[in-house]
Design an enzyme around this catalytic site. Structure first.
Site, PDB file in Angstrom:
ATOM      1  N   ARG A  94       0.856  -1.181   0.000  1.00 29.70           N
ATOM      2  CA  ARG A  94       0.000   0.000   0.000  1.00 29.70           C
ATOM      3  C   ARG A  94       0.894   1.234   0.000  1.00 29.70           C
ATOM      4  NH1 ARG A  94      -3.297  -2.585  -1.670  1.00 29.70           N
ATOM      5  NH2 ARG A  94      -5.421  -3.017  -0.946  1.00 29.70           N
ATOM      6  N   ASP A 153       3.792   0.074  -7.202  1.00 25.17           N
ATOM      7  CA  ASP A 153       2.499  -0.289  -7.792  1.00 25.17           C
ATOM      8  C   ASP A 153       1.358   0.433  -7.091  1.00 25.17           C
ATOM      9  OD1 ASP A 153       0.759  -1.854  -9.494  1.00 25.17           O
ATOM     10  OD2 ASP A 153       0.261  -3.075  -7.736  1.00 25.17           O
ATOM     11  N   GLU A 174      -4.736   7.334  -4.839  1.00 27.99           N
ATOM     12  CA  GLU A 174      -4.830   6.671  -6.142  1.00 27.99           C
ATOM     13  C   GLU A 174      -6.057   7.174  -6.892  1.00 27.99           C
ATOM     14  OE1 GLU A 174      -4.581   2.423  -5.563  1.00 27.99           O
ATOM     15  OE2 GLU A 174      -2.524   2.543  -4.861  1.00 27.99           O
ATOM     16  N   HIS A 231      -1.440   0.228  -9.773  1.00 31.03           N
ATOM     17  CA  HIS A 231      -2.058  -0.769  -8.883  1.00 31.03           C
ATOM     18  C   HIS A 231      -2.511  -2.006  -9.680  1.00 31.03           C
ATOM     19  CE1 HIS A 231      -4.276  -1.155  -4.781  1.00 31.03           C
ATOM     20  NE2 HIS A 231      -3.879  -2.342  -5.226  1.00 31.03           N
ATOM     21  N   ALA A 256      -2.917  -7.232  -8.546  1.00 33.34           N
ATOM     22  CA  ALA A 256      -3.898  -8.323  -8.576  1.00 33.34           C
ATOM     23  C   ALA A 256      -4.497  -8.503  -9.964  1.00 33.34           C
ATOM     24  CB  ALA A 256      -5.011  -8.024  -7.582  1.00 33.34           C
TER      25      ALA A 256
END
Ligand SMILES: NC(=O)c1ccc[n+]([C@@H]2O[C@H](COP(=O)([O-])OP(=O)(O)OC[C@H]3O[C@@H](n4cnc5c(N)ncnc54)[C@H](O)[C@@H]3O)[C@@H](O)[C@H]2O)c1
Ligand SMILES: O=C(O)[C@H](O)COP(=O)(O)O
Length: 592
Positions: free
Chosen positions: A280, A304, A309, A328, A331
């Site tokens: 994070r 990332d 954000e 980000h 995932a």
């Protein structure tokens, strides 16, 4: 308001002979939870309508299909905070990824309808957990399906940072050929410090070892033998950051981890360290990182995730030439997104059905085999709470409740959290408009200044049944029914499960036996012949069906308490006729 507390203690007593008769004779599989949908274990939705699930961020098709089989699904992406608050009052569940803030306002705007928030991913730092708990809203996440994707992205960033892949790619596309500028560093033989040795951290460590790196890790909560098993040494935070050539971050964002990397900690690092962050953004003080990059303490960073954000277009950090940045994407693989979608859809549907979720974030996780075993006791617990509170005279204020669990099992072999929550539900719901469930029971008790203490009585005998009886005692209150006061002065009710059905087996000091399936009339009278007949015929004349009747007395012709189970609610006039029978000293009608 008095401080609430939950305490427990254990006593050992021999089993009275009468107790051995009380065990359930049915196989557990045949015992069903006979409970109104409003009283389901964790959450509930009205049984007459399909629940509505709001999916606020893109979710894999397989998950959507699962949801649509059970619920009305509203996929509305990119909602503003105001739009989310407006929509939420029409939704039973909400599914988000990391891009939606599920704030206190969302829970407040839901008007109590929102029962589950599903986070399709791991990090739940975008959900106000305290507000969710206060509103009795379960939060579930999908903790496993994106682990490998995040680890692979961490390794991708590590390798591409070390070899300037992103910068070199941009320069060649800009028509340049800079072979000398983009000389990288090798990974083999270098020390990687993994901060946060959980699921992703472990997978990163495994892969980095495969690349020939020497891996150390810092995680205050990780077991050393798990690390040792894959050849990783657990070290202190200071040793980790001072030794590492590369640091990879994998801890959650919490108040304790916020800005863990800052001016002070950068100053302790090896000059030229390289940092990867797929955890994070908030775990790094981003301004301090820019300073550390400018001063050369940090040679490169691959990021990332960002504090805000998307980050500002003119973010010094993102635009820094020593930084490799991705939006980000940890995932974001096809496989991970399908897996996460299925994991979260199953968790949300299960929770809406009232099942306990294995991935609950703000409620105790109770293994399903424990739940199956405890089901009839869960119903008993709530009913005893409801009974006990109805025996308290209005205005008394219930503040101090003692719950006794009698069992032949060892204390650590009996999980009472669920039972305690259901007793709390039974105690609070009849006297307030608050909806209580496993999620908010302790919070609600605390808020109301209700002090619930738990005591374990260990019986000799077979531990086959989880419990022999549960006793609920309310201290320091006036009662509507003097017969409910025990010798020690508390309003007391006690119950057992017989053949899968909860029974009331004690009121005050009187041992009764009445099934807790309908409503109950309790009468205290002078023991004399004909009483059962008199009360029975009044109810019969009114067409009220008696399901159970039980009389207990102190001694022949002295005081007695009669407990009558009835399927229908008698009219006021019939109750009055019962009260008018000369030998009846007091009576009370109790419903669940
Ligand atoms: N970039 C992405 O898309 C992406 C994908 C998945 C996970 N994540 C993030 O990665 C992080 C880790 O995910 P996970 O699935 O491995 O979670 P996890 O819960 O399995 O592991 C987190 C670990 O951090 C440890 N930890 C807690 N406080 C710490 C501290 N002060 N110092 C060091 N370690 C500490 C915990 O003990 C735990 O072992 C989470 O923040 C998650 O949100 C990001
Ligand atoms: O915590 C996580 O699971 C990751 O950060 C993934 O977040 P995302 O679902 O927004 O991609």
């Amino acid at each position: 308001m008095a401080a609430a507390s939950l305490t427990s203690q254990t006593l050992r007593v021999p089993t009275p002979t009468s107790l051995s008769l009380s065990s359930s004779k049915l196989p557990l599989s045949s015992i069903s939870l006979r409970s109104h949908p409003r009283r389901s274990l964790v959450v509930y939705v009205s049984s007459d309508a399909k629940p509505t699930v709001l999916v606020a961020e893109k979710l894999g098709e397989a998950g959507l299909t699962l949801l649509k089989d059970f619920a009305n699904v509203d996929c509305s992406y990119n909602l503003s905070p105001e739009e989310l608050c407006t929509k939420i009052s029409l939704c039973d569940a909400l599914i988000v990824r990391s891009g939606t803030k599920v704030s206190r306002e969302v829970f407040e705007s839901s008007g109590g309808r929102l029962k589950v928030v599903g986070r399709a991913g791991v990090g739940i730092d975008n959900v106000d957990l305290a507000a969710a708990t206060e509103h009795g809203c379960l939060v579930v996440n999908a903790p496993t399906a994106n682990t490998v994707a995040a680890a692979e992205h961490g390794i991708a960033l590590l390798a591409s940072m070390a070899r300037n892949v992103a910068q070199a790619d941009a320069s060649i596309k800009a028509g340049k050929w800079l072979r000398n500028k983009y000389v990288g560093v090798s990974l083999v033989g270098k020390t990687l410090a993994v901060l946060g040795f959980g699921k992703v951290g472990t997978e990163v460590a495994r892969r980095a070892k495969g690349l020939g790196m020497s891996v150390i890790a810092h995680d205050p909560y990780a077991p050393a033998d798990r690390a040792r098993a894959i050849g990783v040494e657990l070290v202190s935070f200071d040793v980790a950051i001072a030794t590492a050539d590369f640091i990879s971050l994998h801890m959650p964002l919490t108040p304790a981890t916020s800005k863990m990397l800052n001016d002070e900690t950068f100053a302790k690092m090896k000059k030229g360290v390289r940092i990867v962050n797929v955890a994070r953004g908030g775990v790094i003080d981003e301004d301090a990182l820019v300073r550390a990059l400018d001063s050369g303490i940090v040679a490169q960073a691959a990021l990332d995730v960002f504090t805000v954000e998307p980050p500002a277009k003119d973010s010094k950090l993102v635009l820094h030439e020593l930084v490799t940045a991705t939006p980000h994407l940890g995932a974001s693989t096809t496989e991970a997104q399908e897996g996460v979608a299925i994991e979260i859809a199953e968790a949300v549907v299960g929770a809406l059905k009232g099942e306990l979720a294995a991935t609950a974030v703000n409620a105790p996780m109770v293994p399903s085999e424990v739940l199956t075993e405890l089901k009839p006791f869960v119903v008993l617990a709530e009913k005893l709470g409801r009974l006990a509170v109805q025996l308290v005279a209005g205005g008394s204020g219930v503040k101090s409740v003692k719950v006794t669990y009698a069992s032949a099992r060892a204390p650590d072999d009996l999980d009472t959290r669920l039972l305690r929550a259901m007793i709390t539900k039974g105690l609070i719901e009849p006297i307030s408009s608050v909806f209580v469930n496993l999620v908010n029971a302790d919070f609600t008790a605390k808020q109301r200044g209700l002090r619930l203490t738990e005591e374990r009585v260990i019986l000799d005998g077979s531990p086959e049944n989880p419990l022999e009886f549960i006793q609920v005692q309310i201290a320091n209150v006036e009662t509507r029914f003097a017969g409910a006061i025990s010798d020690s002065g508390e309003v007391t009710v006690e119950g057992r499960v017989k053949d899968g059905v909860p029974h009331l087996t004690k009121v005050g000091s009187f041992e009764v036996d009445v099934s807790l399936e309908g409503s109950i009339i309790l009468c205290r009278q002078v023991d004399q012949p004909g009483m059962i007949g008199k009360v029975g015929s009044i109810l019969g004349e009114e067409n009220v069906n008696v399901s159970f009747m039980s009389v207990a007395r102190t001694a022949p012709r002295k005081h007695a308490v009669m407990a009558i189970g009835v399927d229908e609610q008698p009219r006021k006039e019939s109750l009055k006729k019962i009260g008018d029978i000369p030998a009846i000293e007091e009576f009370v009608f109790l419903k669940f």
